[in-house]
Scaffold this active site. Structure first.
Site, short mmCIF file in Angstrom:
data_model
loop_
_atom_site.label_atom_id
_atom_site.label_comp_id
_atom_site.label_asym_id
_atom_site.label_seq_id
_atom_site.Cartn_x
_atom_site.Cartn_y
_atom_site.Cartn_z
N LYS A 1 77.74 73.00 119.09
CA LYS A 1 78.97 72.50 119.72
C LYS A 1 79.83 73.67 120.17
CE LYS A 1 82.78 69.26 118.72
NZ LYS A 1 83.45 68.48 117.65
N SER B 1 84.68 63.76 119.19
CA SER B 1 84.62 64.78 120.21
C SER B 1 83.22 65.36 120.44
CB SER B 1 85.57 65.92 119.86
OG SER B 1 85.14 66.59 118.68
N SER C 1 84.42 63.13 114.46
CA SER C 1 83.76 63.69 115.65
C SER C 1 82.28 63.97 115.50
CB SER C 1 84.46 64.98 116.08
OG SER C 1 85.74 64.69 116.59
#
Lengths: 506, 100
Positions: free
Chosen positions: A79, A154, A178
């Site tokens: 990420k 997210s 997330s």
């Protein structure tokens, strides 16, 4: 030819048997990304040359019999909120466009040291603020199950990359859900470890007291394997827990037997019912029945203060974020914008102009709410109250864990919604995190495991399992049991039911 | 306590937060911020005065390390992301405003 639909554990076994090499596997993943990521947009940056070099080094270690870990040679996606030396790290924000960190996050260093080639960096809502990736400054990621829908957020990029077989596994971060919510809406597995169980050094902070790094995978075993690589004490993170992790892979093996005799499973009254989609609840109750059949004792528990968790979170998070994001001041790294029409602007003028140009709407909203909640005269009414309610939520957990070994709920109240549907309605967007937020406030671990497809729309739903702090192994045991029982029922992985992607050869 | 934000209040908070906002942004964001604030205001009165606040989920203790030299960034690495640099230093705009 390498079968990229296999789990990381299976791919590691193929590497072990000589059926494939890390270079072959890494190249196949890069080819797959080139083939399908045009329609998914999971990746913000590629790291092909470095990944292939790491793969070659892994193959050499294998030949020499000096493997670095159980997943040595299996490629991974990361990420874009985790600092990666030599690879851009943008956090999905214009303010960090093109920034190349001079250091690795501890989890990234551990992944590299364990021999996993890093394929690239995955898309996310700007600074991890969002539940859909629509707040990324670099475009929305699309859900592999239906390209017109969001992949969650997210960490939608990591979940979508894993769900579309572009990467076997990925790293995510979970501040209010997330990792788990994208897992639920893409039919993948995601784990938020106990707060402090995995180092946050090099994780660009959204809300320090809530953020945790964790695994994004297609199987519960893969999460445990990755968790054991990234977890454990780190002197560079003052909130890191200085004691060994529980035996996570062992817990998966225990759970995969499908026997949960003696395990007490608590259904949280407040995390279900109104606001939850019928098909999500139907899959949840079926999963619960499977756990009962496996020998678990199901009880209902009430956590009365959970109804205030959303409000608590959306005060504490903006307060911490407004303070953390003050570091983006246009002085030492990142964007610098000079204001129009000011001769010899001051540092403050430059900071204001830079943050206006560099931050998106959601970041501005949260910084302003946080600034308000922390300002004198309002501090006690908002932030002070939120900190107290946080105590009450932790007490609810403590009481519930006296009656149950794990707590369960649907991971997210709905399946994936349409891109654009909630982007300008912040409160509707925030409601996606209803069931995942309490775990972050109390620091307890949680896993999301696919529970099936909702009847209304044929899209994946998730089953969340929460455990007491430091008892991450319970999430893995119960998660593995549910996975095993559901796989028997489905006759194969849920992702086999996902539609083929454009340009895909299957 | 009233739980809404006027356009002027949002403009003031933006100055405190060091973010320039255009008129169009103020028009767009101010009503959204009021909706958020009204929602989170439900928290008032939930906890009694005697409930202790939680800042971190797990208790924090101060952490020291041995006072020994460890590897760190070189000056070049530390400056590698700087928008501007000069003489191995970060080069920044003037830091004193007209009011000083």
């Amino acid at each position: 030819m390498t079968d990229l639909r296999r789990s990381a554990a299976d791919l590691a076994a193929e590497l072990e048997s000589g059926a494939t090499t890390s270079v072959e596997l890494t190249q196949a993943s890069l080819d797959r990304i080139a083939e399908v990521d045009g329609s998914i947009h999971a990746f913000l940056a590629m790291n092909a040359d470095d990944a292939l070099a790491a793969a070659k080094a892994s193959d050499e270690r294998r030949a020499a019999g000096t493997l670095a870990s159980s997943l040595d040679g299996v490629p991974i996606a990361v990420k874009d909120v985790l600092a990666t030396r030599g690879i851009t790290t943008t956090c999905g924000s214009r303010i960090l466009e093109g920034w190349v960190p001079p250091y690795d996050a501890t989890v990234v260093a551990r992944v590299r040291a364990a021999g996993l080639p890093i394929l690239g960096k995955t898309n996310m809502d700007e600074f991890a603020m969002g539940s859909s990736t629509e707040h990324s400054a670099y475009g929305t990621t699309h859900n592999p199950w239906d390209l017109s829908r969001i992949p969650g957020g997210s960490g939608g990029g990591s979940a979508a990359a894993v769900a579309s077989f572009q990467a076997p596994i990925a790293l995510g971060t979970d501040t209010g859900g997330s990792i788990r919510q994208p897992g639920a809406v893409t039919g993948t597995v995601g784990v938020k470890p106990t707060y402090g169980g995995v180092s946050r050094y090099g994780l660009v902070a959204l809300a320090n007291s809530l953020d945790q790094v964790g695994p994004v995978t297609r199987t519960v075993l893969d999460s445990a394997l990755l968790h054991e690589i990234i977890g454990g004490h780190d002197p560079k993170d003052s909130t890191s827990i200085d004691r060994p992790l529980p035996a996570l892979v062992e817990a998966v093996k225990e759970g995969a037997s499908g026997d949960l005799t003696g395990v007490r499973v608590g259904v949280v009254t407040e995390l279900g019912g109104e606001g939850y989609q019928a098909g999500v609840l139907a899959r949840f109750h079926e999963s619960l029945e499977l756990l009962t059949k496996a020998g678990a004792e199901v009880v209902e528990v009430s956590c009365p203060h959970f109804v205030h968790a959303l409000a608590t979170y959306y005060l504490i998070l903006p307060a911490e974020a407004s303070s953390n994001l003050a570091r983006f001041d246009a002085m030492r790294y990142g964007l610098r914008v000079l204001p129009d029409g000011i001769e010899a602007p001051s540092a403050e003028d430059v900071m204001r102009a830079t943050r206006e140009a560099g931050f998106g709407d959601e970041v501005k909203r949260r910084i302003i709410i946080g600034t308000y909640a922390l300002s004198s005269g309002y501090y006690d009414a908002y932030y002070g109250q939120a900190q107290k309610v946080r105590t009450l939520i932790s007490q609810d957990f403590a009481a519930a864990f006296e009656r149950a070994d794990v707590l369960v709920s649907p991971t997210a109240p709905t399946t994936a919604f349409a891109i654009g549907e909630k982007v300008d309605d912040p409160m509707a967007m925030y409601l996606n995190d209803l069931a995942t937020i309490p775990a972050n406030l109390a620091g307890v671990p949680g896993i999301s495991v696919p529970s099936g497809l909702a009847d209304e729309d044929g899209l994946p739903a998730g089953f969340q399992i929460l455990a007491p702090a430091l008892a991450d192994d319970r999430c893995y045991r119960v998660g593995a049991a549910l996975e095993t029982l559901l796989l028997e029922q489905w006759g194969g992985p849920l992702l086999d039911k996902a539609p083929a992607l454009d340009g895909e050869t299957r | 306590m009233s739980a809404s934000l006027s356009r002027d209040e949002v403009a003031h908070l933006a100055v405190l937060a060091r973010i320039d906002l255009t008129d169009a942004e103020l028009d767009h964001l101010a009503p959204q911020l009021s909706v958020i604030l009204e929602s989170v205001a439900s928290i008032q009165g939930v906890a009694d005065a005697d409930v202790p606040p939680t800042s971190h989920a797990l208790p924090l203790t101060n952490v020291f390390r041995e006072d020994v030299v460890e590897p760190c960034l070189s000056p070049e690495e530390a400056l590698s992301g700087a928008p501007a640099q000069e003489q191995q230093r970060f080069s920044v705009p003037r830091i004193l405003g007209d009011e000083q």
